[in-house]
Design a protein around this motif. Structure first.
Motif, mmCIF file in Angstrom:
data_model
loop_
_atom_site.group_PDB
_atom_site.id
_atom_site.type_symbol
_atom_site.label_atom_id
_atom_site.label_comp_id
_atom_site.label_asym_id
_atom_site.label_seq_id
_atom_site.Cartn_x
_atom_site.Cartn_y
_atom_site.Cartn_z
ATOM 1 N N PHE A 123 49.479 62.637 63.144
ATOM 2 C CA PHE A 123 48.410 61.684 62.822
ATOM 3 C C PHE A 123 47.983 61.824 61.368
ATOM 4 C CE2 PHE A 123 44.000 60.361 62.489
ATOM 5 C CZ PHE A 123 44.013 59.132 63.131
ATOM 6 N N PHE A 124 47.804 63.053 60.913
ATOM 7 C CA PHE A 124 47.416 63.271 59.523
ATOM 8 C C PHE A 124 48.494 62.775 58.569
ATOM 9 C CE2 PHE A 124 44.755 67.157 60.943
ATOM 10 C CZ PHE A 124 43.797 66.300 61.451
ATOM 11 N N TYR A 125 49.757 63.023 58.917
ATOM 12 C CA TYR A 125 50.847 62.576 58.049
ATOM 13 C C TYR A 125 50.870 61.057 57.940
ATOM 14 C CZ TYR A 125 55.557 61.217 56.731
ATOM 15 O OH TYR A 125 56.635 60.600 56.131
ATOM 16 N N CYS A 126 50.779 60.375 59.065
ATOM 17 C CA CYS A 126 50.830 58.909 59.040
ATOM 18 C C CYS A 126 49.607 58.323 58.340
ATOM 19 C CB CYS A 126 50.931 58.358 60.466
ATOM 20 S SG CYS A 126 52.460 58.783 61.327
ATOM 21 N N TRP A 127 48.455 58.894 58.583
ATOM 22 C CA TRP A 127 47.232 58.366 57.974
ATOM 23 C C TRP A 127 47.253 58.509 56.453
ATOM 24 C CZ3 TRP A 127 43.369 55.651 60.313
ATOM 25 C CH2 TRP A 127 42.222 55.419 59.564
ATOM 26 N N ASN A 128 47.806 59.605 55.961
ATOM 27 C CA ASN A 128 47.819 59.874 54.527
ATOM 28 C C ASN A 128 49.102 59.431 53.834
ATOM 29 O OD1 ASN A 128 45.261 61.193 54.623
ATOM 30 N ND2 ASN A 128 46.267 63.056 55.361
ATOM 31 N N ASP A 129 50.038 58.870 54.584
ATOM 32 C CA ASP A 129 51.323 58.496 54.006
ATOM 33 C C ASP A 129 51.143 57.393 52.952
ATOM 34 O OD1 ASP A 129 54.003 58.278 53.473
ATOM 35 O OD2 ASP A 129 54.452 57.069 55.248
ATOM 36 N N TYR A 130 51.630 57.665 51.778
ATOM 37 C CA TYR A 130 51.585 56.699 50.684
ATOM 38 C C TYR A 130 52.984 56.217 50.311
ATOM 39 C CZ TYR A 130 50.718 54.784 45.999
ATOM 40 O OH TYR A 130 50.665 53.961 44.904
ATOM 41 N N PHE A 131 53.940 57.125 50.395
ATOM 42 C CA PHE A 131 55.299 56.809 49.956
ATOM 43 C C PHE A 131 55.949 55.751 50.847
ATOM 44 C CE2 PHE A 131 59.907 57.762 49.965
ATOM 45 C CZ PHE A 131 60.169 57.536 48.624
ATOM 46 N N GLY A 132 55.811 55.893 52.171
ATOM 47 C CA GLY A 132 56.450 54.947 53.085
ATOM 48 C C GLY A 132 55.928 53.532 52.948
ATOM 49 N N PRO A 133 54.605 53.302 53.040
ATOM 50 C CA PRO A 133 54.091 51.941 52.854
ATOM 51 C C PRO A 133 54.413 51.364 51.483
ATOM 52 C CG PRO A 133 52.452 53.300 53.926
ATOM 53 C CD PRO A 133 53.559 54.219 53.538
ATOM 54 N N GLN A 134 54.497 52.201 50.472
ATOM 55 C CA GLN A 134 54.860 51.696 49.149
ATOM 56 C C GLN A 134 56.287 51.148 49.137
ATOM 57 O OE1 GLN A 134 55.303 54.659 46.097
ATOM 58 N NE2 GLN A 134 54.642 53.269 44.476
ATOM 59 N N ILE A 135 57.182 51.763 49.894
ATOM 60 C CA ILE A 135 58.575 51.324 49.915
ATOM 61 C C ILE A 135 58.754 50.060 50.742
ATOM 62 C CG2 ILE A 135 60.907 51.959 50.645
ATOM 63 C CD1 ILE A 135 59.975 53.404 48.142
ATOM 64 N N TYR A 136 58.160 50.006 51.928
ATOM 65 C CA TYR A 136 58.462 48.940 52.875
ATOM 66 C C TYR A 136 57.417 47.826 52.915
ATOM 67 C CZ TYR A 136 62.067 52.033 54.708
ATOM 68 O OH TYR A 136 63.161 52.829 54.847
ATOM 69 N N ALA A 137 56.178 48.098 52.528
ATOM 70 C CA ALA A 137 55.119 47.093 52.699
ATOM 71 C C ALA A 137 54.468 46.666 51.396
ATOM 72 C CB ALA A 137 54.045 47.634 53.643
ATOM 73 N N ALA A 138 55.024 47.060 50.259
ATOM 74 C CA ALA A 138 54.369 46.762 48.983
ATOM 75 C C ALA A 138 54.289 45.266 48.717
ATOM 76 C CB ALA A 138 55.098 47.466 47.839
ATOM 77 N N GLN A 139 55.300 44.522 49.143
ATOM 78 C CA GLN A 139 55.331 43.086 48.847
ATOM 79 C C GLN A 139 54.492 42.253 49.799
ATOM 80 O OE1 GLN A 139 57.757 44.993 49.932
ATOM 81 N NE2 GLN A 139 59.254 43.909 51.198
ATOM 82 N N ASN A 140 53.894 42.889 50.814
ATOM 83 C CA ASN A 140 53.077 42.169 51.791
ATOM 84 C C ASN A 140 51.712 42.834 51.890
ATOM 85 O OD1 ASN A 140 52.053 40.637 53.873
ATOM 86 N ND2 ASN A 140 53.285 41.619 55.459
ATOM 87 N N HIS B 145 66.002 42.999 58.650
ATOM 88 C CA HIS B 145 65.009 42.071 58.085
ATOM 89 C C HIS B 145 63.580 42.449 58.500
ATOM 90 C CE1 HIS B 145 68.426 39.554 56.955
ATOM 91 N NE2 HIS B 145 68.836 39.607 58.219
ATOM 92 N N LEU B 146 63.252 43.715 58.375
ATOM 93 C CA LEU B 146 61.917 44.204 58.730
ATOM 94 C C LEU B 146 61.131 44.690 57.514
ATOM 95 C CD1 LEU B 146 62.585 46.151 62.056
ATOM 96 C CD2 LEU B 146 61.437 43.954 61.777
ATOM 97 N N SER B 147 61.596 44.374 56.309
ATOM 98 C CA SER B 147 60.825 44.750 55.135
ATOM 99 C C SER B 147 59.546 43.920 55.086
ATOM 100 C CB SER B 147 61.648 44.518 53.862
ATOM 101 O OG SER B 147 61.987 43.144 53.739
ATOM 102 N N GLY B 148 58.528 44.471 54.459
ATOM 103 C CA GLY B 148 57.238 43.809 54.428
ATOM 104 C C GLY B 148 56.384 44.118 55.639
ATOM 105 N N SER B 149 56.785 45.111 56.433
ATOM 106 C CA SER B 149 56.017 45.527 57.604
ATOM 107 C C SER B 149 56.083 47.044 57.716
ATOM 108 C CB SER B 149 56.568 44.878 58.880
ATOM 109 O OG SER B 149 57.853 45.392 59.185
ATOM 110 N N LEU B 150 55.336 47.573 58.667
ATOM 111 C CA LEU B 150 55.312 49.017 58.892
ATOM 112 C C LEU B 150 56.281 49.469 59.979
ATOM 113 C CD1 LEU B 150 51.442 49.609 58.774
ATOM 114 C CD2 LEU B 150 53.096 50.116 56.974
ATOM 115 N N TRP B 151 56.989 48.547 60.591
ATOM 116 C CA TRP B 151 57.897 48.919 61.680
ATOM 117 C C TRP B 151 59.046 49.813 61.229
ATOM 118 C CZ3 TRP B 151 55.948 48.732 66.172
ATOM 119 C CH2 TRP B 151 55.027 47.736 66.516
#
Length: 301
Positions: free
Chosen positions: A227-244, A158-164
């Motif tokens: 650091f560069f990967y996390c800063w520029n990551d688009y795919f991960g936040p789109q999957i887990y944090a899009a609804q928040n 139950h961690l969807s909607g966050s970056l964890w």
């Protein structure tokens, strides 16, 4: 046979002009080579720099001029950056990106260093197999496991909607970081480790007191990559944090900002420059150790 003797105080005859021909041709060749190399370097530099110059100049234009074909601003509207910062949610995106990139980099380095040290220096059965497994995970596309991983994080934890869901897995190692550090640790002479053990250091103390200080370039390279990967990551936040929207990062929030200001190219360019600025600044100050770390990782196989 007649010999010519010079009177005292007389200078030798000047050399024939033809004798200097090879030296002049060599100097001319070196000069042309220098001009050609620097011309190519300047052209390559302009190729990479001019897009950033265009983004910057557009970001300080007025609304009307940004839509025109003019390249130089009539007025320098620095207020565009203040407008971007006052956009609802923009500062939250900054905080989320810093948390994601900072914790992700810290977790990756702390988990990759011990594993890389073990694969580089320990002799145990299955070491080669373990290294092959680490490398094989680098060949697995993330899209293959995104659905089962999402089901675990969303339905079980139950961690969807966050970056964890993106941050926690980095505490268990990253295949590319482990491989890069392992290659770097192979360049450290074995004599340093043996000397530390003779002085009574255990494996943990040897790692912390001897290996880590000597592996700073490699660790810095891994940290910058992550650091560069996390800063520029688009795919991960789109999957887990899009609804928040409160958990969006800059890379994902910039898409929403661009949609809301689709005709305000000056504001869009200002937001884009603010997103790129931390990465450019970090690389500018750390490029020396970054290049050194990446170069030394290829010395040994």
């Amino acid at each position: 046979m007649t010999t010519t003797t010079l009177r005292p105080g007389t200078a030798p005859a000047p050399a024939v002009a033809g004798d200097r021909g090879p030296a002049l041709r060599a100097r001319r060749k070196r000069l042309l080579h220098w001009i050609a190399v620097h011309a190519v370097a300047v052209a390559a530099a302009l190729f990479f720099v001019l897009p950033f110059v265009f983004v910057f100049l557009t970001s300080v234009m007025s609304d009307g001029q940004a839509m025109s074909g003019e390249l130089w601003p009539h007025e320098w509207n620095w207020s565009n950056y203040a407008t971007v910062f006052h956009t609802p949610g923009f500062l939250d995106w900054w905080k989320n990106s810093l948390m994601y990139a900072g914790l992700g980099t810290l977790f990756t380095v702390c988990s990759a260093v011990p594993v890389a040290y073990a694969l580089a220096r320990f002799r145990f059965r299955g070491r080669r197999t373990a290294m092959i497994l680490v490398i094989s995970t680098m060949m697995l596309p993330p899209q293959v496991i995104v659905i089962p991983m999402y089901l675990v994080w969303a339905q079980q934890l139950h961690l969807s909607g966050s970056l964890w869901p993106l941050i926690i897995p980095m505490a268990f190692g990253d295949a590319y970081s482990i491989f890069l550090l392992r290659q770097f640790l192979l360049t450290i002479p074995q004599e340093y480790i043996e000397s530390a053990k003779v002085d009574g250091c255990g494996e943990v103390r040897t790692l912390l007191k001897i290996i880590v200080p000597m592996a700073k370039p490699g660790i810095a390279a891994v940290a910058l990559f992550q650091f560069f990967y996390c800063w520029n990551d688009y795919f991960g936040p789109q999957i887990y944090a899009a609804q928040n929207p409160g958990a969006w990062t800059l890379s994902y929030g910039l898409e929403s900002f661009k949609s809301a200001h689709s005709v305000d190219w000056n504001l869009t360019m200002a937001a884009t420059l603010l997103v790129m600025a931390p990465v450019i600044i970090v690389f500018f100050f750390a490029q020396k150790v970054f290049v050194e770390g990446v170069t030394l990782t290829g010395v040994k196989g």
